[in-house]
Design a protein around this motif. Structure first.
Motif, short mmCIF file in Angstrom:
data_model
loop_
_atom_site.label_atom_id
_atom_site.label_comp_id
_atom_site.label_asym_id
_atom_site.label_seq_id
_atom_site.Cartn_x
_atom_site.Cartn_y
_atom_site.Cartn_z
N ASN A 47 0.85 -1.19 0.00
CA ASN A 47 0.00 0.00 0.00
C ASN A 47 0.88 1.24 0.00
OD1 ASN A 47 -2.87 -1.09 0.51
ND2 ASN A 47 -1.70 -2.05 2.16
N GLY A 48 0.40 2.28 -0.64
CA GLY A 48 1.11 3.55 -0.58
C GLY A 48 1.25 4.22 -1.93
N SER A 49 1.37 5.53 -1.90
CA SER A 49 1.49 6.31 -3.12
C SER A 49 2.81 6.09 -3.83
CB SER A 49 1.32 7.80 -2.80
OG SER A 49 2.25 8.20 -1.79
N GLY A 50 3.82 5.58 -3.12
CA GLY A 50 5.11 5.33 -3.73
C GLY A 50 5.24 3.98 -4.39
N CYS A 51 4.25 3.13 -4.20
CA CYS A 51 4.32 1.78 -4.78
C CYS A 51 2.95 1.34 -5.26
CB CYS A 51 4.89 0.79 -3.77
SG CYS A 51 4.07 0.82 -2.13
N PRO A 52 2.42 1.98 -6.30
CA PRO A 52 1.15 1.54 -6.87
C PRO A 52 1.22 0.06 -7.27
CG PRO A 52 1.84 3.62 -7.84
CD PRO A 52 3.01 3.11 -7.04
N LYS A 53 0.09 -0.52 -7.56
CA LYS A 53 -0.01 -1.95 -7.88
C LYS A 53 1.01 -2.35 -8.95
CE LYS A 53 -3.30 -5.37 -9.68
NZ LYS A 53 -2.96 -6.41 -8.68
N ALA A 86 2.28 15.38 -4.38
CA ALA A 86 3.44 14.63 -4.88
C ALA A 86 4.68 14.84 -4.03
CB ALA A 86 3.73 15.01 -6.32
N ALA A 87 4.65 15.81 -3.10
CA ALA A 87 5.82 16.10 -2.27
C ALA A 87 6.12 14.99 -1.28
CB ALA A 87 5.61 17.42 -1.54
N ARG A 88 5.15 14.13 -1.01
CA ARG A 88 5.35 13.01 -0.09
C ARG A 88 4.87 11.72 -0.74
NH1 ARG A 88 2.19 9.94 3.25
NH2 ARG A 88 3.18 9.05 5.11
N ARG A 89 5.72 10.72 -0.70
CA ARG A 89 5.36 9.40 -1.20
C ARG A 89 5.74 8.37 -0.15
NH1 ARG A 89 2.18 11.38 -4.23
NH2 ARG A 89 2.38 11.56 -6.50
N ASN A 90 4.94 7.34 0.01
CA ASN A 90 5.22 6.32 1.01
C ASN A 90 4.88 4.94 0.46
OD1 ASN A 90 2.26 6.79 1.32
ND2 ASN A 90 2.50 5.23 2.91
N CYS A 91 5.42 3.92 1.12
CA CYS A 91 5.11 2.54 0.74
C CYS A 91 5.14 1.67 1.99
CB CYS A 91 6.12 2.02 -0.28
SG CYS A 91 5.73 0.35 -0.87
N GLN A 92 4.12 0.83 2.12
CA GLN A 92 4.03 -0.11 3.22
C GLN A 92 3.99 -1.52 2.65
OE1 GLN A 92 0.67 0.91 5.68
NE2 GLN A 92 1.24 3.06 5.81
N LEU A 93 5.03 -2.28 2.94
CA LEU A 93 5.11 -3.66 2.46
C LEU A 93 4.94 -4.62 3.63
CD1 LEU A 93 8.23 -3.52 0.09
CD2 LEU A 93 5.82 -3.54 -0.58
N ASN A 94 4.05 -5.60 3.45
CA ASN A 94 3.86 -6.66 4.43
C ASN A 94 4.35 -7.95 3.78
OD1 ASN A 94 2.01 -9.01 5.57
ND2 ASN A 94 2.11 -7.42 7.15
N PHE A 175 6.93 -9.73 8.18
CA PHE A 175 7.87 -8.64 8.35
C PHE A 175 7.36 -7.42 7.59
CE2 PHE A 175 12.02 -6.52 7.26
CZ PHE A 175 12.34 -6.17 8.56
N ASN A 176 7.25 -6.29 8.29
CA ASN A 176 6.70 -5.08 7.70
C ASN A 176 7.81 -4.05 7.48
OD1 ASN A 176 3.48 -5.25 7.94
ND2 ASN A 176 4.41 -6.25 9.71
N ILE A 177 7.80 -3.46 6.30
CA ILE A 177 8.74 -2.39 5.95
C ILE A 177 7.93 -1.17 5.52
CG2 ILE A 177 10.59 -1.65 4.41
CD1 ILE A 177 11.27 -4.60 4.00
N ASN A 178 8.10 -0.09 6.24
CA ASN A 178 7.44 1.17 5.89
C ASN A 178 8.51 2.19 5.50
OD1 ASN A 178 5.02 0.02 6.63
ND2 ASN A 178 4.99 0.93 8.66
N THR A 179 8.37 2.76 4.32
CA THR A 179 9.32 3.77 3.86
C THR A 179 8.57 5.02 3.41
OG1 THR A 179 9.33 2.82 1.64
CG2 THR A 179 11.07 2.12 3.15
N GLU A 180 9.30 6.13 3.38
CA GLU A 180 8.68 7.41 3.00
C GLU A 180 9.74 8.32 2.40
OE1 GLU A 180 6.98 11.31 5.36
OE2 GLU A 180 6.47 9.32 6.15
#
Length: 219
Positions: A47-53, A86-94, A175-180
């Protein structure tokens, strides 16, 4: 990699404090070489604006010592007609990490790389946090970059063996990785544009998580 390399500390502290220590009866035993059987990592959710499907991928090294995460559309930008969002992008990987029986793992080090084009007066920030599913605590670390900057960037850190946080033995914990990424216009010229990516623009550089291994008790 081109010049302008930036190294940033304390990801190790983050990884060491992301979870409370495991109880002695559940903890792994001796440090060992990677298991001979291949580990498999599946993306449970993204999930997140930095990692669309379909724009994030995970691959495990042949020797089970690391896995990489590659992003193809992870870009934060300001100016140049970019919308304010667009100034902030994030990605949440599970991630579901399928570990060979009798072994457990920890993240020994993490290498973050990307490209930044920051006008004079602009600034960029890369933020990351890690935790195992069910953890009551999440720690995070930020890395700051200031313009003018036009080059690849890198943030790398290692964790002392005594401070590694191990996945619990015998229990599946994702394992969860959250980046921004964030880019701020700051005092840069009104007509200037700035951006920051996770991974380099040529696509040859991935975020790398280096694994440490131990045997579980009773195996």
């Amino acid at each position: 990699m081109a010049g302008g390399l930036i190294a940033s500390g304390a990801i190790g502290l983050l990884l060491a404090t992301a979870l409370p220590a495991l109880p002695a009866q559940q903890g792994p035993s001796s440090i060992t070489d990677p298991p001979p059987d291949r580990i498999v990592i599946d993306i449970a959710t993204v999930n997140g604006s930095g990692c669309p499907k379909d724009t994030a991928a995970v691959a495990v090294s042949q020797d089970n010592t690391a896995f990489t995460v590659t992003y193809s559309q992870y870009v934060a930008q300001v100016g140049g007609g970019a919308p304010a969002t667009a100034a902030r992008r994030n990605c949440q990987l599970n991630l579901v990490v399928h570990v060979p029986h009798g072994f457990t793992y920890a993240i020994a080090s993490a290498d973050y790389r990307g490209y930044a084009s920051l006008a004079p007066g602009a600034a960029g920030t890369a933020k990351a946090s890690y935790y195992f599913q069910g953890s009551p605590q999440t720690a995070s670390r930020e890395h700051h970059f200031g313009g003018p900057y036009e080059d690849n960037w890198q943030a790398t850190d290692e964790t002392d063996w005594a401070q590694l946080v191990w996945a619990p033995c015998g229990v599946q914990r994702n394992f969860n990785i959250n980046t921004e990424l964030r880019v701020q216009k700051g005092t840069s010229a009104p007509a200037s544009a700035s951006y920051m990516t996770m991974d380099s623009t040529d696509g040859d550089i991935s975020t790398v998580y280096h694994l440490a291994w131990r045997e579980c008790p009773g195996t």
